[in-house]
Motif scaffolding. Structure first.
Motif, PDB file in Angstrom:
ATOM      1  N   ASN A   1       1.034  -0.858   0.116  1.00 34.16           N
ATOM      2  CA  ASN A   1      -0.083  -0.434  -0.422  1.00 34.16           C
ATOM      3  C   ASN A   1       1.102   1.090  -0.251  1.00 34.16           C
ATOM      4  N   ILE A   2       0.522   2.484  -0.046  1.00 33.38           N
ATOM      5  CA  ILE A   2       1.493   3.863  -0.393  1.00 33.38           C
ATOM      6  C   ILE A   2       1.636   4.090   1.305  1.00 33.38           C
ATOM      7  N   LYS A   3       1.149   3.227   2.197  1.00 34.76           N
ATOM      8  CA  LYS A   3       2.382   3.980   3.483  1.00 34.76           C
ATOM      9  C   LYS A   3       3.486   3.244   3.190  1.00 34.76           C
ATOM     10  N   ALA A   4       3.362   2.024   3.280  1.00 39.41           N
ATOM     11  CA  ALA A   4       4.149   0.453   2.812  1.00 39.41           C
ATOM     12  C   ALA A   4       5.366   1.223   2.197  1.00 39.41           C
ATOM     13  N   LEU A   5       4.809   1.688   0.642  1.00 37.36           N
ATOM     14  CA  LEU A   5       5.851   1.990  -0.459  1.00 37.36           C
ATOM     15  C   LEU A   5       6.459   3.161   0.210  1.00 37.36           C
ATOM     16  N   VAL A   6       5.333   4.001   0.343  1.00 28.75           N
ATOM     17  CA  VAL A   6       6.744   5.564   0.991  1.00 28.75           C
ATOM     18  C   VAL A   6       7.585   5.368   2.155  1.00 28.75           C
ATOM     19  N   SER A   7       7.507   4.000   2.960  1.00 30.69           N
ATOM     20  CA  SER A   7       8.997   3.500   4.116  1.00 30.69           C
ATOM     21  C   SER A   7       9.714   3.266   3.617  1.00 30.69           C
ATOM     22  N   MET A   8       9.245   2.451   2.356  1.00 32.22           N
ATOM     23  CA  MET A   8      10.526   2.191   1.189  1.00 32.22           C
ATOM     24  C   MET A   8      11.844   3.067   0.679  1.00 32.22           C
ATOM     25  N   SER A   9      10.808   4.493   0.511  1.00 37.54           N
ATOM     26  CA  SER A   9      11.492   5.516  -0.505  1.00 37.54           C
ATOM     27  C   SER A   9      12.813   6.113   0.446  1.00 37.54           C
ATOM     28  N   ASP A  10      12.206   6.116   1.642  1.00 34.33           N
ATOM     29  CA  ASP A  10      13.381   7.034   2.962  1.00 34.33           C
ATOM     30  C   ASP A  10      12.891   8.095   2.319  1.00 34.33           C
ATOM     31  N   ALA A  11      12.138   9.099   1.558  1.00 33.27           N
ATOM     32  CA  ALA A  11      11.651  10.472   1.522  1.00 33.27           C
ATOM     33  C   ALA A  11      10.744  10.665   2.634  1.00 33.27           C
ATOM     34  N   PRO A  12      10.491  11.795   2.740  1.00 34.51           N
ATOM     35  CA  PRO A  12       9.760  12.374   3.265  1.00 34.51           C
ATOM     36  C   PRO A  12       8.047  11.656   1.986  1.00 34.51           C
ATOM     37  N   VAL A  13       7.300  11.823   3.245  1.00 33.50           N
ATOM     38  CA  VAL A  13       5.765  11.722   2.850  1.00 33.50           C
ATOM     39  C   VAL A  13       5.482  12.148   1.422  1.00 33.50           C
ATOM     40  N   THR A  14       5.439  13.484   1.335  1.00 32.23           N
ATOM     41  CA  THR A  14       4.666  14.402   0.282  1.00 32.23           C
ATOM     42  C   THR A  14       6.029  13.960  -0.984  1.00 32.23           C
ATOM     43  N   THR A  15       6.589  13.971  -1.035  1.00 31.59           N
ATOM     44  CA  THR A  15       7.868  13.500  -1.799  1.00 31.59           C
ATOM     45  C   THR A  15       7.543  12.144  -2.494  1.00 31.59           C
ATOM     46  N   SER A  16       7.664  11.020  -1.887  1.00 38.24           N
ATOM     47  CA  SER A  16       7.183   9.950  -1.760  1.00 38.24           C
ATOM     48  C   SER A  16       6.326   9.799  -2.782  1.00 38.24           C
ATOM     49  N   GLN A  17       4.861  10.757  -2.744  1.00 40.08           N
ATOM     50  CA  GLN A  17       3.759  10.412  -3.526  1.00 40.08           C
ATOM     51  C   GLN A  17       3.158  11.455  -4.183  1.00 40.08           C
ATOM     52  N   ARG A  18       4.312  12.368  -4.730  1.00 40.77           N
ATOM     53  CA  ARG A  18       4.484  12.791  -5.566  1.00 40.77           C
ATOM     54  C   ARG A  18       5.029  11.844  -6.876  1.00 40.77           C
ATOM     55  N   TRP A  19       6.319  10.866  -6.254  1.00 38.80           N
ATOM     56  CA  TRP A  19       6.869  10.030  -7.074  1.00 38.80           C
ATOM     57  C   TRP A  19       6.315   9.026  -7.289  1.00 38.80           C
ATOM     58  N   ILE A  20       5.176   8.488  -6.751  1.00 34.29           N
ATOM     59  CA  ILE A  20       4.109   7.556  -6.836  1.00 34.29           C
ATOM     60  C   ILE A  20       3.517   7.949  -8.164  1.00 34.29           C
ATOM     61  N   GLU A  21       2.709   9.513  -7.688  1.00 37.21           N
ATOM     62  CA  GLU A  21       2.064   9.605  -8.705  1.00 37.21           C
ATOM     63  C   GLU A  21       3.230   9.494 -10.145  1.00 37.21           C
ATOM     64  N   HIS A  22       3.944  10.132  -9.829  1.00 38.35           N
ATOM     65  CA  HIS A  22       4.830  10.357 -11.674  1.00 38.35           C
ATOM     66  C   HIS A  22       5.260   8.618 -12.108  1.00 38.35           C
ATOM     67  N   LEU A  23       5.278   7.809 -11.187  1.00 34.38           N
ATOM     68  CA  LEU A  23       5.603   6.268 -11.546  1.00 34.38           C
ATOM     69  C   LEU A  23       4.151   5.901 -12.842  1.00 34.38           C
ATOM     70  N   HIS A  24       3.190   6.438 -11.617  1.00 33.46           N
ATOM     71  CA  HIS A  24       1.897   5.949 -12.613  1.00 33.46           C
ATOM     72  C   HIS A  24       2.212   6.894 -13.902  1.00 33.46           C
ATOM     73  N   LYS A  25       1.946   8.299 -13.702  1.00 37.62           N
ATOM     74  CA  LYS A  25       1.920   8.777 -14.979  1.00 37.62           C
ATOM     75  C   LYS A  25       2.909   7.934 -16.279  1.00 37.62           C
ATOM     76  N   LEU A  26       3.931   7.752 -15.460  1.00 37.86           N
ATOM     77  CA  LEU A  26       4.755   6.810 -16.610  1.00 37.86           C
ATOM     78  C   LEU A  26       4.168   5.230 -16.880  1.00 37.86           C
ATOM     79  N   ARG A  27       3.437   4.621 -16.431  1.00 32.71           N
ATOM     80  CA  ARG A  27       2.806   3.607 -16.219  1.00 32.71           C
ATOM     81  C   ARG A  27       3.707   2.543 -16.080  1.00 32.71           C
ATOM     82  N   LEU A  28       4.488   2.934 -15.028  1.00 34.31           N
ATOM     83  CA  LEU A  28       5.508   1.859 -14.602  1.00 34.31           C
ATOM     84  C   LEU A  28       4.861   1.177 -13.182  1.00 34.31           C
ATOM     85  N   ILE A  29       4.095   1.769 -13.067  1.00 35.30           N
ATOM     86  CA  ILE A  29       3.237   1.174 -11.831  1.00 35.30           C
ATOM     87  C   ILE A  29       1.413   1.024 -11.792  1.00 35.30           C
ATOM     88  N   ASP A  30       0.395   0.805 -11.071  1.00 35.84           N
ATOM     89  CA  ASP A  30      -0.574   0.186 -10.929  1.00 35.84           C
ATOM     90  C   ASP A  30      -0.980   0.875  -9.813  1.00 35.84           C
TER      91      ASP A  30
END
Length: 153
Positions: free
Chosen positions: A91-120
């Motif tokens: 889930n997003i919370k677990a994934l954010v903890s793996m990124s070792d980055a602030p929550v907002t930064t991680s959420q922006r990256w999750i959004e970007h990875l989704h736009k790049l169609r690398l994640i679902d």
């Protein structure tokens, strides 16, 4: 003279049949040989490589400032590849903890990875606040290719 031509034909036919028999025996022997072992990495090899890369990334953070190695998207991609093999939903919370980055930064990256169609992203039907993240087909293929290249170099 007729007998000689029949004898010659028989000799010629015998030689040709012998050659065909040899070819056939060679092909049968080749087919019976075990297939050559594949140098292609197994699924387990790829997952172990992803785990090793993650471990190396964490190790260097113990000795050097973390801002030198700030790649939250890469950490997330590695974690998603490993979690896919372990059949652990991420889930997003677990994934954010793996990124070792602030929550907002991680959420922006999750959004970007989704736009790049690398994640679902899949919303949990029982708890709409919960979103499961996984590698998309393209993301998985990219990770496999990269990890395979690491193992084969």
């Amino acid at each position: 003279m007729k007998n000689e031509s029949v004898v010659d034909l028989i000799k010629d036919l015998t030689a040709k049949l012998s050659a065909v028999a040899e070819e056939f025996n060679g092909r049968v022997a080749h087919a019976a040989d075990p297939a050559p072992t594949s140098t292609e990495p197994s699924e387990t090899d790829l997952v172990e490589q992803a785990q090793a890369v993650l471990a190396e990334r964490r190790l260097r953070r113990r000795f050097l400032p973390s801002e030198l190695f700030h790649e939250p998207a890469w950490d997330m991609m590695l974690a998603l590849f490993v979690s896919r093999d372990e059949r652990q939903p991420m889930n997003i919370k677990a994934l954010v903890s793996m990124s070792d980055a602030p929550v907002t930064t991680s959420q922006r990256w999750i959004e970007h990875l989704h736009k790049l169609r690398l994640i679902d992203r899949v919303i949990d039907p029982t708890d709409r606040r919960r979103v499961e993240i996984s590698l998309s087909y393209d993301g998985e293929q990219a990770m496999r290719g990269y990890l395979r290249a690491l193992l084969l170099r």
